[in-house]
Scaffold this active site. Structure first.
Site, PDB file in Angstrom:
ATOM      1  N   ASP A  71     -11.561 -24.601  25.328  1.00 15.19           N
ATOM      2  CA  ASP A  71     -11.839 -24.483  24.124  1.00 15.19           C
ATOM      3  C   ASP A  71     -13.129 -23.182  24.836  1.00 15.19           C
ATOM      4  O   ASP A  71     -13.780 -23.250  26.402  1.00 15.19           O
ATOM      5  CB  ASP A  71     -13.130 -25.886  25.229  1.00 15.19           C
ATOM      6  N   LYS A 120     -14.992 -26.111  17.050  1.00 16.00           N
ATOM      7  CA  LYS A 120     -16.425 -27.252  17.761  1.00 16.00           C
ATOM      8  C   LYS A 120     -17.684 -26.128  17.873  1.00 16.00           C
ATOM      9  O   LYS A 120     -17.835 -24.493  17.773  1.00 16.00           O
ATOM     10  CB  LYS A 120     -15.936 -26.793  19.125  1.00 16.00           C
ATOM     11  N   LYS A 162     -14.845 -30.336  16.020  1.00 14.19           N
ATOM     12  CA  LYS A 162     -15.255 -31.252  17.234  1.00 14.19           C
ATOM     13  C   LYS A 162     -16.974 -30.461  17.288  1.00 14.19           C
ATOM     14  O   LYS A 162     -16.792 -29.770  17.688  1.00 14.19           O
ATOM     15  CB  LYS A 162     -14.474 -30.777  18.834  1.00 14.19           C
TER      16      LYS A 162
END
Lengths: 305, 292
Positions: free
Chosen positions: A142, A205, A241
């Site tokens: 991430d 995300k 996400k």
């Protein structure tokens, strides 16, 4: 003008402006869907299986990470037939610990990287950070984008940086955190999404969880629309996400409704949709227990993490 | 032109707010002369859920100093005193005569003051230093049980509620109260008193509606730690006991004549207190043995 520059120009030109009022109204409609009985139970279990169980604190210890990994695998053994979460999300220094604890399971280890959460470090450091996480055994990375550069209008830098991290990741799936709480408008959220998708993000995300507001439904809808437009044009799927601020099962179900109605059933699996959360799991577990036993539950009877 | 009378909307009290029931339902209880008392919220199990989570969030009440809790309880008495006329009027509408209504309201105020006084004193009376035969300083202190459900009696709608609720919050607990179903007016007006008396939202939550419907979700709620039943229905008492057994709630039945000034004491505070005993290692110093 180089070809690289013209590519970025075309991303900017093709990134639509977002109707904020319309987005909010559409989101409000998703929240009116009533999901009861068996469908609710299915939805709750699906939400559980999509959680990236997260601990990203300065005070994280090896013991805490091991405990979290145990929780990821044994969410609430009192209720049989529960899924595990999708992944455990930790800092790079904890990846090897988590990997060891989860080796015998299907649960993935995700690691934040690129000088999370600020992202204010030189590219070389960010690449080294990413490579370290990958070498330690992370299944997913991430990364955070450089919001400062984005605000300065240096979109090429943001794009190139994502592409460079993607390269450093190799086969490891890359989630790109836009930190939408720092991007002032939905137009910016959309543009950042488009840049990330074109630069090679496997997932986009919303947030690090360190900045308020974190994930909101209008922001997530804007990002889902970017994914949908890309899919319609190229046939390539990108995951989503939302992270931070989703702590109740009711809200999680609303997100699932939104994903289903915007992107369709194909995205309703933890391969393409995740929740970044730490307290959501317990609320979903309490709701499942309520559905199974009939009585309202207490946090006293669920593990803290 | 004659003036159009403005009728009061009686709402429930959850977390320091006055919402309508989430179910949108209401009922119209009537007095002995068959006059309607008002449109009263017919609360649902989801209101119970919301009230319990508000009570759980308010458990910081126990962290306040005992003295401060006493001050706030005394403030409740002050506000109640200021609205005596309204309570008397409501009690008369509910069927009391003027004299008994006045006695009931005065007694309610006095009872609040009584428990306000206990706030920083019950600890000394109920706590103890215990003699043990080892090198330990051994002491016991009372701590609040947690979130308490309270089912009010059907009559004595003001003094009954005050007599059951005040000892519970005096001990640092938070509570969810199911008001008298047939005579609910004073319960809602009492909530308005609470809301203007420095009591943090969520410490007392008051629901109106059908007891038969509300007792089950309250008694089976895993996050409720104790229940005080102040009514006289054997069926309700039995259901409550069975459901409360799931998480081993403390269940007590307190039905007394609350209009009797004598029916108030320390033991009622103790109903929702737990005793924590600590063994603290010490050395024997000088001539002192571990007898103390």
């Amino acid at each position: 003008m180089t070809s690289e520059n013209s590519k970025i120009q075309s991303i900017i030109q093709n990134s639509p402006t977002i109707d904020k009022v319309g987005t909010e109204e559409r989101v409000a409609r998703f929240q009116t869907r009533s999901i009861k009985g068996d469908s609710k139970l299915m939805g709750l279990k699906m939400a559980l299986s999509m959680i990236d169980l997260t601990t990203l604190e300065g005070k994280d210890t090896q013991g805490k990470v091991k405990q979290l990994c145990y929780k990821a695998e044994h969410l609430h053994d009192a209720i049989p037939g529960l899924p595990t979460v999708a992944a455990v999300c930790v800092y790079p220094s904890m990846v090897s610990i988590a990997k060891k604890a989860l080796n015998h399971t299907q649960i993935k280890v995700a690691s934040v990287a690129t000088a999370f959460p600020g992202g204010q470090s030189p590219l070389a450091v960010k690449i080294a950070d990413t490579k370290f996480a990958v070498d330690q055994g992370a299944d997913e990375v991430d990364m955070v984008i450089s919001r400062g550069k984005f605000m300065e209008g240096n979109y090429a830098y943001v794009f190139d940086e994502i592409a460079a991290i993607k390269e450093a990741c190799g086969n490891v799936r890359l989630k790109v955190i836009l930190e939408t709480g720092e991007l002032a408008t939905l137009d910016d959220v959309r543009l950042a999404s488009d840049l990330a998708i074109h630069a090679g993000a496997d997932f986009i995300k919303t947030s690090t969880g360190k900045i308020q507001p974190a994930a909101t439904m209008p922001v997530t809808l804007t990002m889902l629309m970017a994914i949908k437009d890309h899919y319609d044009k190229t046939g390539v799927m990108v995951g989503m996400k939302p992270a931070g601020g989703i702590s109740t099962s009711k809200l999680a179900l609303h997100y699932l409704v939104m994903v289903n109605e915007v992107l369709g059933e194909k995205w309703l699996s933890n391969e393409w949709f995740r929740f970044g959360a730490s307290s959501l799991a317990n609320d979903v577990l309490m709701q499942i227990a309520k559905t199974v036993n009939g009585s309202y539950q207490s946090a006293d009877y669920f593990s803290i993490d | 032109m004659s003036r159009l009378e403005i009728l009061k909307t009686y709402k429930i009290y959850i977390g320091g707010q006055f919402p309508r029931t989430e179910s949108g339902r209401y009922y119209v209880p009537k007095n002995g002369q068959n006059e309607p008392l008002g449109n009263i919220c017919l609360s649902s199990r989801k209101d119970v859920r919301n009230a319990v989570s508000a009570a759980r969030k308010a458990t910081g009440w126990a962290e306040r100093t005992a003295f401060n809790r006493g001050q706030i309880l005394y403030r409740i008495a002050e506000m109640l005193e200021g609205r005596k006329a309204q309570f008397i009027e409501e009690l008369i509408l509910q069927g009391s005569n003027k004299k008994t209504a006045e006695i009931e309201v005065n007694l309610a105020v006095d009872r609040v003051v009584y428990y306000a006084g206990w706030c920083d004193k019950y600890q000394q009376i109920m706590g103890a230093v215990n003699p043990v035969s080892s090198s330990h300083f051994n002491f016991s202190v009372p701590e609040p049980t947690g979130v308490v459900g309270i089912v009010c009696p059907e009559n004595q709608s003001l003094v009954g509620l005050v007599s059951l609720v005040l000892p519970v919050i005096c001990g640092g607990n938070t509570c969810v109260v199911i008001a008298s179903e047939s005579l609910p007016l004073c319960a809602v007006t009492f909530a308005e008193v609470l809301n203007t008396s420095d009591l943090p939202g969520g410490v007392i939550n008051i629901l109106t509606g059908a007891k038969k419907e509300l007792i089950s979700p309250l008694a089976s709620h895993m996050d409720v730690n104790a229940i005080i039943y102040g009514d006289n229905d054997e069926e309700q008492w039995k259901t409550l006991g069975i459901l409360a057994a799931d998480n081993v709630k403390r269940v007590s039945r307190l039905s007394k004549d609350w209009t009797n000034p004598e029916n108030q004491d320390l033991y009622q505070i103790a109903e929702t207190l737990e005793i924590k005993t600590t063994w603290h290692p010490i050395e024997n110093i000088g001539g002192a043995s571990s007898g103390y």
